[in-house]
Design a protein around this motif. Structure first.
Motif, PDB file in Angstrom:
ATOM      1  N   GLN A   1       0.830  -1.209   0.000  1.00  0.00           N
ATOM      2  CA  GLN A   1       0.000   0.000   0.000  1.00  0.00           C
ATOM      3  C   GLN A   1       0.861   1.255   0.000  1.00  0.00           C
ATOM      4  O   GLN A   1       1.873   1.340   0.702  1.00  0.00           O
ATOM      5  CB  GLN A   1      -0.922   0.011   1.215  1.00  0.00           C
ATOM      6  N   SER A   2       0.442   2.241  -0.779  1.00  0.00           N
ATOM      7  CA  SER A   2       1.094   3.544  -0.813  1.00  0.00           C
ATOM      8  C   SER A   2       0.314   4.520   0.061  1.00  0.00           C
ATOM      9  O   SER A   2      -0.814   4.237   0.484  1.00  0.00           O
ATOM     10  CB  SER A   2       1.141   4.072  -2.249  1.00  0.00           C
ATOM     11  N   LEU A   3       0.913   5.680   0.304  1.00  0.00           N
ATOM     12  CA  LEU A   3       0.212   6.726   1.037  1.00  0.00           C
ATOM     13  C   LEU A   3      -1.066   7.110   0.311  1.00  0.00           C
ATOM     14  O   LEU A   3      -2.128   7.277   0.929  1.00  0.00           O
ATOM     15  CB  LEU A   3       1.124   7.940   1.203  1.00  0.00           C
ATOM     16  N   GLU A   4      -0.984   7.221  -1.012  1.00  0.00           N
ATOM     17  CA  GLU A   4      -2.160   7.584  -1.804  1.00  0.00           C
ATOM     18  C   GLU A   4      -3.242   6.515  -1.699  1.00  0.00           C
ATOM     19  O   GLU A   4      -4.444   6.827  -1.656  1.00  0.00           O
ATOM     20  CB  GLU A   4      -1.762   7.786  -3.276  1.00  0.00           C
ATOM     21  N   GLY A   5      -2.832   5.240  -1.643  1.00  0.00           N
ATOM     22  CA  GLY A   5      -3.800   4.165  -1.520  1.00  0.00           C
ATOM     23  C   GLY A   5      -4.523   4.188  -0.184  1.00  0.00           C
ATOM     24  O   GLY A   5      -5.738   3.966  -0.121  1.00  0.00           O
ATOM     25  N   ALA A   6      -3.788   4.470   0.889  1.00  0.00           N
ATOM     26  CA  ALA A   6      -4.412   4.558   2.214  1.00  0.00           C
ATOM     27  C   ALA A   6      -5.419   5.697   2.257  1.00  0.00           C
ATOM     28  O   ALA A   6      -6.526   5.552   2.798  1.00  0.00           O
ATOM     29  CB  ALA A   6      -3.343   4.747   3.280  1.00  0.00           C
ATOM     30  N   LEU A   7      -5.049   6.841   1.681  1.00  0.00           N
ATOM     31  CA  LEU A   7      -5.962   7.990   1.670  1.00  0.00           C
ATOM     32  C   LEU A   7      -7.159   7.751   0.767  1.00  0.00           C
ATOM     33  O   LEU A   7      -8.253   8.249   1.037  1.00  0.00           O
ATOM     34  CB  LEU A   7      -5.207   9.244   1.238  1.00  0.00           C
ATOM     35  N   ALA A   8      -6.967   6.960  -0.305  1.00  0.00           N
ATOM     36  CA  ALA A   8      -8.095   6.654  -1.201  1.00  0.00           C
ATOM     37  C   ALA A   8      -9.156   5.841  -0.464  1.00  0.00           C
ATOM     38  O   ALA A   8     -10.368   6.061  -0.660  1.00  0.00           O
ATOM     39  CB  ALA A   8      -7.599   5.894  -2.428  1.00  0.00           C
ATOM     40  N   ASP A   9      -8.736   4.913   0.390  1.00  0.00           N
ATOM     41  CA  ASP A   9      -9.705   4.137   1.177  1.00  0.00           C
ATOM     42  C   ASP A   9     -10.504   5.053   2.099  1.00  0.00           C
ATOM     43  O   ASP A   9     -11.733   4.929   2.222  1.00  0.00           O
ATOM     44  CB  ASP A   9      -8.981   3.083   2.016  1.00  0.00           C
ATOM     45  N   VAL A  10      -9.819   5.975   2.761  1.00  0.00           N
ATOM     46  CA  VAL A  10     -10.490   6.913   3.659  1.00  0.00           C
ATOM     47  C   VAL A  10     -11.448   7.799   2.871  1.00  0.00           C
ATOM     48  O   VAL A  10     -12.597   8.023   3.291  1.00  0.00           O
ATOM     49  CB  VAL A  10      -9.450   7.761   4.418  1.00  0.00           C
ATOM     50  N   ALA A  11     -10.996   8.287   1.721  1.00  0.00           N
ATOM     51  CA  ALA A  11     -11.842   9.157   0.905  1.00  0.00           C
ATOM     52  C   ALA A  11     -13.112   8.435   0.455  1.00  0.00           C
ATOM     53  O   ALA A  11     -14.193   9.022   0.396  1.00  0.00           O
ATOM     54  CB  ALA A  11     -11.059   9.662  -0.300  1.00  0.00           C
ATOM     55  N   GLN A  12     -12.988   7.142   0.147  1.00  0.00           N
ATOM     56  CA  GLN A  12     -14.159   6.370  -0.269  1.00  0.00           C
ATOM     57  C   GLN A  12     -15.162   6.227   0.866  1.00  0.00           C
ATOM     58  O   GLN A  12     -16.377   6.373   0.673  1.00  0.00           O
ATOM     59  CB  GLN A  12     -13.735   4.985  -0.760  1.00  0.00           C
ATOM     60  N   ALA A  13     -14.681   5.941   2.086  1.00  0.00           N
ATOM     61  CA  ALA A  13     -15.573   5.827   3.241  1.00  0.00           C
ATOM     62  C   ALA A  13     -16.278   7.145   3.515  1.00  0.00           C
ATOM     63  O   ALA A  13     -17.478   7.177   3.832  1.00  0.00           O
ATOM     64  CB  ALA A  13     -14.786   5.378   4.468  1.00  0.00           C
TER      65      ALA A  13
END
Length: 416
Positions: free
Chosen positions: A183-195
C-alpha cells in the motif's frame, strides 16, 4: 517505573458503580484472515446457531447475580462474524437479554457484519431484531489490498454493503486498515476518501500489525516501513479532520453525535459483562474489581455454558493494577479524562499516580489542569511510551490481558 507516594488501600471503595455494557462473542468466520489473532474459527458445515444462543442465554442467566439491579447502557455483538447468524437468532438473543436485564433509554446495540455475508434483507432483519448500529469490516476498498490480506469480499461488495447499511441504520461504522502489503500513502488515503464519500458517520482506522499466533506472523508479507506507516497515520488524521470527523480516540473518528458509546465505556473504564466463547469481562463491586474470561473453544464453551461452567478464569484486580488499567484505556481518548473519573472508576485517590503524572507532564506527554488530564499530540503518537510510565514490574507481571492494545505502532482492532 511507576512509584507512588501514597500508600495503596487493601481494597478500592466505590460510592457508585460504573455504567454497565454487555459484550456478546460469536466466534465463527467464513475464513480466518491471516492477520487475525482474535478468538475466531473458520465455519465448517452448518453452524450450531440454536445451541449457541441457548448457551449464551444460559451464560447470561448464571451471571445475573453479579449485575443485579443494574441497567445496560450498550450491547455489542462481535466476533468472528456475527452476521453469519440469521436475524431470527439475533432477535431471540436480544429478547432474552432484554427480559433479564433492563436497558437504559435508547441503549446502543451494535453488531459487527462483514461484506462477505452481506444481504440487504439481512441488514433490515437485524434492525428489526433490535440492532441500532452496524459496524462493517471493510478494511479496504481496493481489490488488490483485500486479496493481499485474505478478505473474502471485493471492493464493489464492500461499497454495496456500506450503502445498504447506511440506508438501514442511522449510525454505521466502517473499519479500515492501513499499512497493508504494497500500500502507498495515496492508496491509504483513497480508502479513507471512499468511506467519507459513502457517508459513513464513524470510521475506525487501524494499523495492520503482525500479531503472534497468526499466519502473517509466521510468514510475514512485505509491509510499508515505519516512516511510511507514520505518514499514513498523520495523513489519515488530517484528512478525516478536514472532512468534519472528530478524532476522539486513537483509532476512532466520528461525525458529531456518532461516537461509539460502547467503546467509550471501555475507554472510560466502565464495566462490561462478556458472554460467548473466549469473551472477557470486567465487573465492579463495592470493594473490588473482577476480571473474568470464558472458555475459548466453541465446543467447550457450548458444553460449559449449559453446565454452568462457562467461566474459565476469574480473579480480582489488585489496587496496584487498577491505576494502570484505567490509564491504559482513558489515555487513548484525545480529550483525556476528568480528574474525578480516576477515583470514581478505580476507587483510589488520584494522588496514587501524581508522581508519574508529573513526570509525564514534564516530558510533554500529557497536559492537565485542575479538572482534566489529556495526552498531548506527542503523547498520542508515543502512547506506548506514555503508558509505560505507569507500569511497574509487579503490575507488568500480574497484568490481565485487556481489550485494547497500547502500542501506537500496533493499533489492532479491539476484540471486544
Amino acid at each position: 517505573m511507576a512509584s507512588s507516594p501514597v500508600a495503596l488501600p487493601s481494597r478500592p471503595r466505590f460510592a457508585q458503580l460504573p455504567p454497565l455494557s454487555l459484550y456478546v462473542h460469536i466466534p465463527w468466520c467464513i475464513r480466518k484472515c491471516p492477520y487475525c489473532d482474535f478468538n475466531s474459527h473458520e465455519k465448517k458445515g452448518e453452524l450450531p446457531e440454536a445451541q449457541y444462543v441457548d448457551a449464551l442465554i444460559a451464560d447470561l442467566e448464571a451471571s445475573l447475580p453479579d449485575v443485579y439491579g443494574r441497567k445496560l447502557t450498550t450491547v455489542f455483538i462481535g466476533g468472528g462474524t456475527p452476521s453469519l447468524f440469521a436475524p431470527a437468532s439475533i432477535e431471540r438473543l436480544l429478547t432474552a437479554v432484554r427480559t433479564r436485564i433492563p436497558f437504559e433509554f435508547e441503549a446502543e446495540v451494535t453488531m459487527e457484519a462483514n461484506p462477505g455475508t452481506f444481504e440487504a434483507a439481512r441488514f433490515r432483519g437485524y434492525r428489526d431484531a433490535g440492532v441500532t448500529r452496524l459496524s462493517i469490516g471493510v478494511q479496504s476498498f481496493d481489490d488488490a489490498h483485500l486479496q493481499a490480506i485474505g478478505r473474502v469480499h471485493g471492493a464493489a461488495e464492500a461499497k454495496r454493503a456500506v450503502e445498504s447499511a447506511l440506508a438501514t441504520y442511522d449510525t454505521v461504522n466502517v473499519d479500515l486498515m492501513y499499512a497493508l502489503p504494497g500500500q502507498s500513502l495515496e492508496g491509504a488515503l483513497a480508502d479513507v476518501a471512499q468511506a467519507v464519500a459513502l457517508g459513513a458517520p464513524h470510521i475506525s482506522a487501524y494499523h495492520l500489525t503482525l500479531e503472534p499466533n497468526t499466519l502473517f506472523h509466521r510468514y510475514p508479507p512485505k509491509l510499508p516501513d515505519d516512516d511510511l506507516a507514520a505518514d499514513m497515520q498523520l495523513a489519515i488524521e488530517a484528512a478525516l479532520g478536514g472532512a468534519g470527523y472528530e478524532h476522539y480516540e486513537t483509532s476512532a473518528f466520528a461525525k458529531p453525535g456518532h461516537r461509539a458509546r460502547h467503546n467509550v465505556n471501555y475507554w472510560t473504564f466502565g464495566d462490561y459483562l462478556g458472554i460467548g466463547a473466549g469473551a472477557h469481562g470486567k465487573l465492579s463491586f463495592r470493594d473490588h474489581v473482577r476480571r473474568e474470561a470464558r472458555q475459548r473453544a466453541p465446543k467447550a464453551y457450548l458444553e460449559g455454558a449449559l453446565a454452568g461452567t462457562a467461566v474459565q478464569e476469574r480473579h480480582d484486580v489488585s489496587p496496584a493494577q487498577l491505576p494502570f488499567e484505567f490509564l491504559m484505556n482513558a489515555l487513548r481518548l484525545t480529550e483525556g479524562f476528568p480528574v474525578a473519573l480516576f477515583s470514581a472508576r478505580t476507587g483510589l485517590p488520584i494522588a496514587t499516580v501524581e508522581r508519574d503524572l508529573a513526570a509525564a507532564e514534564r516530558d510533554g506527554l500529557i497536559a492537565r489542569d485542575l479538572e482534566r488530564v489529556w495526552p498531548t499530540e506527542r503523547g498520542r503518537h508515543f502512547l506506548n511510551d506514555l503508558l509505560e510510565r505507569f507500569l511497574d514490574d509487579d503490575t507488568a507481571e500480574a497484568a490481565t490481558p485487556v481489550a485494547h492494545p497500547i502500542n501506537i505502532a500496533s493499533l489492532g482492532k479491539p476484540p471486544t
